[in-house]
Motif scaffolding. Sequence first.
Motif, PDB file in Angstrom:
ATOM      1  N   PHE A   1       0.801  -1.322   0.044  1.00 33.53           N
ATOM      2  CA  PHE A   1       0.025   0.201   0.118  1.00 33.53           C
ATOM      3  C   PHE A   1       0.753   1.016  -0.047  1.00 33.53           C
ATOM      4  O   PHE A   1       0.725   2.241  -0.784  1.00 33.53           O
ATOM      5  N   LEU A   2       1.986   1.037   0.786  1.00 32.63           N
ATOM      6  CA  LEU A   2       2.842   2.638   1.021  1.00 32.63           C
ATOM      7  C   LEU A   2       3.676   2.533  -0.313  1.00 32.63           C
ATOM      8  O   LEU A   2       3.965   3.899  -0.671  1.00 32.63           O
ATOM      9  N   ALA A   3       3.928   1.706  -1.011  1.00 30.41           N
ATOM     10  CA  ALA A   3       4.782   1.789  -2.148  1.00 30.41           C
ATOM     11  C   ALA A   3       4.147   2.579  -3.202  1.00 30.41           C
ATOM     12  O   ALA A   3       4.805   3.217  -4.109  1.00 30.41           O
ATOM     13  N   GLU A   4       2.763   2.730  -3.178  1.00 31.60           N
ATOM     14  CA  GLU A   4       1.854   3.650  -4.168  1.00 31.60           C
ATOM     15  C   GLU A   4       1.651   4.784  -3.595  1.00 31.60           C
ATOM     16  O   GLU A   4       0.828   5.502  -4.305  1.00 31.60           O
ATOM     17  N   ARG A   5       1.998   5.231  -2.457  1.00 30.29           N
ATOM     18  CA  ARG A   5       1.495   6.344  -1.754  1.00 30.29           C
ATOM     19  C   ARG A   5       2.474   7.345  -1.378  1.00 30.29           C
ATOM     20  O   ARG A   5       2.590   8.284  -0.265  1.00 30.29           O
TER      21      ARG A   5
ATOM     22  N   GLY B   1       1.768  12.659   2.911  1.00 32.92           N
ATOM     23  CA  GLY B   1       2.360  12.966   4.021  1.00 32.92           C
ATOM     24  C   GLY B   1       1.973  12.351   5.157  1.00 32.92           C
ATOM     25  O   GLY B   1       2.822  11.712   6.174  1.00 32.92           O
ATOM     26  N   ILE B   2       0.908  11.442   5.130  1.00 32.36           N
ATOM     27  CA  ILE B   2       0.439  10.567   6.379  1.00 32.36           C
ATOM     28  C   ILE B   2      -0.634   9.836   5.853  1.00 32.36           C
ATOM     29  O   ILE B   2      -1.543   9.726   4.880  1.00 32.36           O
ATOM     30  N   VAL B   3      -0.590   8.347   6.270  1.00 34.35           N
ATOM     31  CA  VAL B   3      -1.434   7.193   6.101  1.00 34.35           C
ATOM     32  C   VAL B   3      -2.228   7.049   7.277  1.00 34.35           C
ATOM     33  O   VAL B   3      -1.560   6.651   8.310  1.00 34.35           O
ATOM     34  N   VAL B   4      -3.432   6.856   7.327  1.00 34.71           N
ATOM     35  CA  VAL B   4      -4.212   6.541   8.460  1.00 34.71           C
ATOM     36  C   VAL B   4      -4.890   5.108   8.195  1.00 34.71           C
ATOM     37  O   VAL B   4      -6.091   5.183   7.118  1.00 34.71           O
ATOM     38  N   GLY B   5      -4.887   4.171   9.010  1.00 32.07           N
ATOM     39  CA  GLY B   5      -5.536   2.892   8.626  1.00 32.07           C
ATOM     40  C   GLY B   5      -6.632   2.887   9.971  1.00 32.07           C
ATOM     41  O   GLY B   5      -6.995   3.841  10.595  1.00 32.07           O
TER      42      GLY B   5
END
Length: 264
Positions: free
Chosen positions: A39-43, A47-51
């Motif tokens: 998921f992070l490889a495409e983001r 600046g921030i990812v929230v699950g």
Amino acid sequence: MSMTEHLNACFGLVSTPWMILLHDDDELCPNMLVKLGAFLAERGDVGIVVGGFQYIDSNGKVMGEVNPKFGIFRGEEGLISIGLPFHARSSNTILSVTKSREVGGFPDVRGLAADFPFACQLAHSYGVAFLPEVIGRYRTGHEQSISLSNRTYVEAFVESPSRTAELLRDLNCTASTAYKLMDAQTWAIFEWVVPRCIDSDPEFVFELCQKCLSLSPTIGPWQRVVRRKYPFLFLRPRWLAQVLFIVVQKLRYRLKRLTKWQLA
């Protein structure tokens, strides 16, 4: 070293593009790092990812769950999407190391790291991506970093919206967005503090209410909740409302003691 200095030092210790600041009493779900990698490889542009995350008690029992819908938001959309339903906890939030360094890391409020304005700044400046999957577990129901028996800690906790106000001015967001975020941040914190302090230190609670009114005077959804639950805090003149409340509290205490004595 303060909490803020400790957390910000972490951004200089890692060589990876992303980082999770996991508190020692929180948990990641099994095999979650492998799932996050794709998921992070495409983001890389946010600046921030929230699950999602689960609230657990001191024994690890699940008390509730929050799971967002997928979406990527920037600018004022980013501010609203992350700032109103603020669910960025240590166990479900992944930070871009480079972008976190660029904004200067966590703002400081009397030694406490202000996570709300930090998350809002990253979301507004670079974007926030929501991952609809439970990443970790956030432990509650035991002693946290905010000691409600210490006025200094409580004041720092309630002062964090002032840093949010400074941030919103710097970001030049619209007045409507600023009002919504300040209402949610200021009065949600106050609503949490009141029942824990009102009996032991009512004068302090009245002082905090005035501080919150100065930070967020516009009556929004969260302030309405507080006004409905604690209308006496908003009576005027304030000194008279405070005196009447303290007198009523003392009478209730004496009545309770008298009832216990009669039952015995």
